[in-house]
Design a protein around this motif. Structure first.
Motif, PDB file in Angstrom:
ATOM      1  N   THR A 133       0.814  -1.220   0.000  1.00 14.84           N
ATOM      2  CA  THR A 133       0.000   0.000   0.000  1.00 14.84           C
ATOM      3  C   THR A 133       0.848   1.271   0.000  1.00 14.84           C
ATOM      4  OG1 THR A 133      -0.159  -0.012   2.428  1.00 14.84           O
ATOM      5  CG2 THR A 133      -1.910  -1.145   1.189  1.00 14.84           C
ATOM      6  N   GLN A 155       0.957   6.288   0.970  1.00 14.38           N
ATOM      7  CA  GLN A 155      -0.312   5.591   0.790  1.00 14.38           C
ATOM      8  C   GLN A 155      -1.215   6.341  -0.197  1.00 14.38           C
ATOM      9  OE1 GLN A 155      -1.271   5.517   5.011  1.00 14.38           O
ATOM     10  NE2 GLN A 155      -1.083   3.287   5.056  1.00 14.38           N
ATOM     11  N   LEU A 158       0.102   5.964  -3.754  1.00 18.27           N
ATOM     12  CA  LEU A 158      -0.200   4.638  -4.305  1.00 18.27           C
ATOM     13  C   LEU A 158      -1.651   4.559  -4.746  1.00 18.27           C
ATOM     14  CD1 LEU A 158      -1.315   1.524  -3.649  1.00 18.27           C
ATOM     15  CD2 LEU A 158       0.844   1.777  -4.866  1.00 18.27           C
ATOM     16  N   GLN A 159      -2.558   5.076  -3.932  1.00 17.96           N
ATOM     17  CA  GLN A 159      -3.980   5.050  -4.278  1.00 17.96           C
ATOM     18  C   GLN A 159      -4.257   5.811  -5.568  1.00 17.96           C
ATOM     19  OE1 GLN A 159      -5.822   6.628  -0.741  1.00 17.96           O
ATOM     20  NE2 GLN A 159      -5.192   4.889   0.509  1.00 17.96           N
ATOM     21  N   GLU A 179      -6.873  -4.384  -6.084  1.00 13.87           N
ATOM     22  CA  GLU A 179      -6.075  -5.011  -5.031  1.00 13.87           C
ATOM     23  C   GLU A 179      -5.406  -6.288  -5.534  1.00 13.87           C
ATOM     24  OE1 GLU A 179      -8.679  -2.118  -3.427  1.00 13.87           O
ATOM     25  OE2 GLU A 179      -9.219  -3.907  -4.589  1.00 13.87           O
ATOM     26  N   LEU A 182      -2.541  -5.431  -7.742  1.00 13.65           N
ATOM     27  CA  LEU A 182      -1.366  -5.045  -6.954  1.00 13.65           C
ATOM     28  C   LEU A 182      -0.581  -6.276  -6.493  1.00 13.65           C
ATOM     29  CD1 LEU A 182      -2.435  -2.069  -4.647  1.00 13.65           C
ATOM     30  CD2 LEU A 182      -0.539  -2.120  -6.272  1.00 13.65           C
ATOM     31  N   ASN A 262       6.149  -3.753  -2.115  1.00 15.93           N
ATOM     32  CA  ASN A 262       5.499  -2.524  -2.574  1.00 15.93           C
ATOM     33  C   ASN A 262       6.003  -2.197  -3.975  1.00 15.93           C
ATOM     34  OD1 ASN A 262       3.995  -1.262  -0.041  1.00 15.93           O
ATOM     35  ND2 ASN A 262       5.877  -2.229   0.664  1.00 15.93           N
TER      36      ASN A 262
END
Length: 314
Positions: A133, A155, A158-159, A179, A182, A262
């Motif tokens: 995340t 965070q 990334l979003q 998700e 990812l 990540n």
């Protein structure tokens, strides 16, 4: 007692001194602590060799009223900086910017270790941060910024990347949520450091998922063995491939339950838009990249070539 003309001459002299180059010989960093008053700031700047006439600095700031606007922070002053330029920095809060670079493919544990070692950051790291995340990137910050703030910025970044790339993903992907994408992106990230290969490797994994084949990715086994708390420190063995763990893609079909690292933007983009290919296999080619194959027979030849190159030291 000064006459009117004398006062005016003194003021002109002070203005000239205020705007003139200062005595500083080399770039110097000074930290102005919160709560510092004008006298303390002037003394600190004088002791650092930035001001040679602190009384002029004090007098001009009292005259202009700018002493009320001086801000705490870490400041870098160039050689010969004038008292006026010093004032502008302190009023405009032109503080020194620091940077922390988070390499792609690190786990949360490894990223937190980097942030913990950075002494320009302050505070504790947040609990409950989920793997995959945080966006690896270079983040700029001011001295004293909290580690928790950097994590929040990672965070949010990334979003934003995921939302943008998911919106423009390829059709027919074997995963239904960003998700899940990812998860694959994290595996792609750990499989190769060659940026141009990432879409190809993603394409291989997509093909395997579509055919119900196990991904058989070594980095997932490493994660199963280490829980992401640093490198394994040795080569994997055939016995490692048998470990009973949901992250072990040699034993389990489909994606593991979560990311194993990540991933950076390129790896995420590769998972969202994999390269169309018929390849189902890849192996290191001994040059830092990989050799790809459509058939197991060709793959076995590639593996043999890699082992030969490895044994010969090439």
């Amino acid at each position: 007692m000064l006459t009117g003309g004398g006062v005016f001459a003194l003021f002109q002299w002070a203005q000239k001194e205020y705007r003139a180059p200062g005595p500083l010989a080399e770039r110097t960093v000074v930290v102005i602590e919160p709560g510092s008053g004008l006298q303390r700031i002037a003394r600190q700047l004088s002791e650092a060799g930035i001001l040679d006439r602190p009384e002029v600095f004090i007098a001009m700031l009292r005259y202009t009223g700018e002493y009320r606007d001086l801000k705490a922070g870490e400041y870098a002053f160039d050689p010969a900086v004038s008292p006026e330029a010093v004032t502008r920095k302190l009023v405009d809060n032109d503080v020194l910017s620091h940077a922390v670079t988070i390499p792609e493919g690190l786990t949360v544990y490894e990223i937190f270790d980097l942030l913990r070692q950075n002494t320009d950051l302050t505070g504790e790291l947040p609990d409950g941060v989920v793997e995959g995340t945080l966006l690896p990137e270079t983040y700029h910050f001011n001295r004293g910024e909290s580690r928790a703030d950097i994590v929040r910025r990672m965070q949010i970044a990334l979003q934003a990347v995921v939302a943008d790339l998911w919106e423009n993903r390829s059709a027919g992907l074997p995963y239904a949520t960003p998700e899940e994408a990812l998860v694959l992106a994290s595996i792609v990230e750990k499989e190769t450091g060659v940026a141009l290969e990432r879409p190809h490797i993603a394409g291989v994994f997509v093909n395997r998922l579509n055919k119900g084949m196990r991904l058989q990715s070594d980095p997932t086994v490493v994660y199963a063995l280490t829980s992401g708390q640093g490198p394994l420190g040795r080569e994997l063995t055939r016995q490692d491939w048998k470990v009973d763990n949901p992250y072990n893609t040699y034993q389990n079909t489909g994606l593991p339950p979560g990311p194993i690292a990540n991933p950076g933007r390129d790896a995420i983009a590769a998972a969202m838009n994999p390269m169309p290919t018929k390849d189902l296999y890849f192996v290191a080619d001994g040059t830092g990249g990989h050799a790809f194959a459509e058939t197991l027979k060709q793959h076995n030849r590639n593996v043999a070539a890699w082992r030969k190159a490895k044994s010969s030291g090439n």
